[in-house]
Design a protein around this motif. Structure first.
Motif, PDB file in Angstrom:
ATOM      1  N   LEU A  91       0.846  -1.186   0.000  1.00  0.00           N
ATOM      2  CA  LEU A  91       0.000   0.000   0.000  1.00  0.00           C
ATOM      3  C   LEU A  91       0.887   1.243   0.000  1.00  0.00           C
ATOM      4  CD1 LEU A  91      -2.726  -1.245   2.504  1.00  0.00           C
ATOM      5  CD2 LEU A  91      -2.827  -1.272   0.015  1.00  0.00           C
ATOM      6  N   ASP A  92       0.417   2.344   0.551  1.00  0.00           N
ATOM      7  CA  ASP A  92       1.211   3.562   0.531  1.00  0.00           C
ATOM      8  C   ASP A  92       2.226   3.637   1.655  1.00  0.00           C
ATOM      9  OD1 ASP A  92      -0.023   4.552  -1.719  1.00  0.00           O
ATOM     10  OD2 ASP A  92      -1.520   5.672  -0.584  1.00  0.00           O
ATOM     11  N   SER A  93       1.854   3.159   2.829  1.00  0.00           N
ATOM     12  CA  SER A  93       2.712   3.419   3.987  1.00  0.00           C
ATOM     13  C   SER A  93       3.043   2.187   4.823  1.00  0.00           C
ATOM     14  CB  SER A  93       2.058   4.472   4.887  1.00  0.00           C
ATOM     15  OG  SER A  93       0.818   3.999   5.372  1.00  0.00           O
ATOM     16  N   LEU A 105       5.298  -8.106  17.485  1.00  0.00           N
ATOM     17  CA  LEU A 105       4.089  -7.292  17.353  1.00  0.00           C
ATOM     18  C   LEU A 105       2.865  -8.058  17.849  1.00  0.00           C
ATOM     19  CD1 LEU A 105       2.667  -4.701  16.528  1.00  0.00           C
ATOM     20  CD2 LEU A 105       2.537  -5.609  14.188  1.00  0.00           C
ATOM     21  N   GLN A 106       2.780  -9.339  17.524  1.00  0.00           N
ATOM     22  CA  GLN A 106       1.622 -10.109  17.956  1.00  0.00           C
ATOM     23  C   GLN A 106       1.562 -10.188  19.479  1.00  0.00           C
ATOM     24  OE1 GLN A 106       0.993 -13.687  18.937  1.00  0.00           O
ATOM     25  NE2 GLN A 106      -1.113 -13.806  18.231  1.00  0.00           N
ATOM     26  N   GLU A 127       3.024   4.952  11.797  1.00  0.00           N
ATOM     27  CA  GLU A 127       2.166   5.399  12.906  1.00  0.00           C
ATOM     28  C   GLU A 127       1.837   4.265  13.866  1.00  0.00           C
ATOM     29  OE1 GLU A 127       1.155   6.135   9.541  1.00  0.00           O
ATOM     30  OE2 GLU A 127       2.291   7.995   9.722  1.00  0.00           O
ATOM     31  N   GLY A 128       2.292   3.064  13.566  1.00  0.00           N
ATOM     32  CA  GLY A 128       2.031   1.935  14.450  1.00  0.00           C
ATOM     33  C   GLY A 128       0.823   1.097  14.058  1.00  0.00           C
TER      34      GLY A 128
END
Length: 136
Positions: A91-93, A105-106, A127-128
């Protein structure tokens, strides 16, 4: 279908969805990843230079993710790991996570009472925010 065509680079973005719906094969996914990587190679050489240094995930790494997260890795994500163990622009970010980043992260997300434990995080933005898919 809404289509946007770039005159400079000659590519078409189809926002109308895939006519096959959810029945996209592993071969299709692998080809899409190769096509995107090739686009990066031709149009974003500095990024591709870094991307090309990223090795695919090993079978042992994939087994470790499944064991540590207690989730089955979705086939589509396995395809992505089969090309790049993190670092792939989505995607973009969003950027795909490496195997250890997925596990970290999980674990972090499981601490939230609102987190659905069957969600498999596979990418993150600055941004997380996380991109996730359901583990089946």
């Amino acid at each position: 279908k809404s289509k946007m065509e770039s005159q400079a680079k000659k590519f078409v973005v189809d926002q109308g969805g895939n006519p096959r719906g959810a029945k996209v094969s592993e071969a299709d996914i692998n080809q899409a990843i190769r096509d995107i990587a090739e686009w990066f190679k031709n149009n974003a050489k500095a990024y591709y230079s870094k991307l090309s240094q990223i090795k695919p995930a090993t079978q042992e790494q994939l087994e470790s993710i499944a064991k540590e997260t207690q989730l089955q890795i979705p086939d589509q994500v396995k395809c992505l790991f089969g090309h790049f163990n993190g670092g792939f622009q989505l995607l973009d970010s969003f950027v795909s996570l490496g195997c250890q980043e997925v596990v970290s992260l999980q674990k972090e997300l499981l601490a939230s009472a609102k987190w659905e434990k069957e969600l498999f995080p596979f990418a993150k933005n600055m941004e997380g925010g996380a991109l996730c898919c359901k583990s089946v």
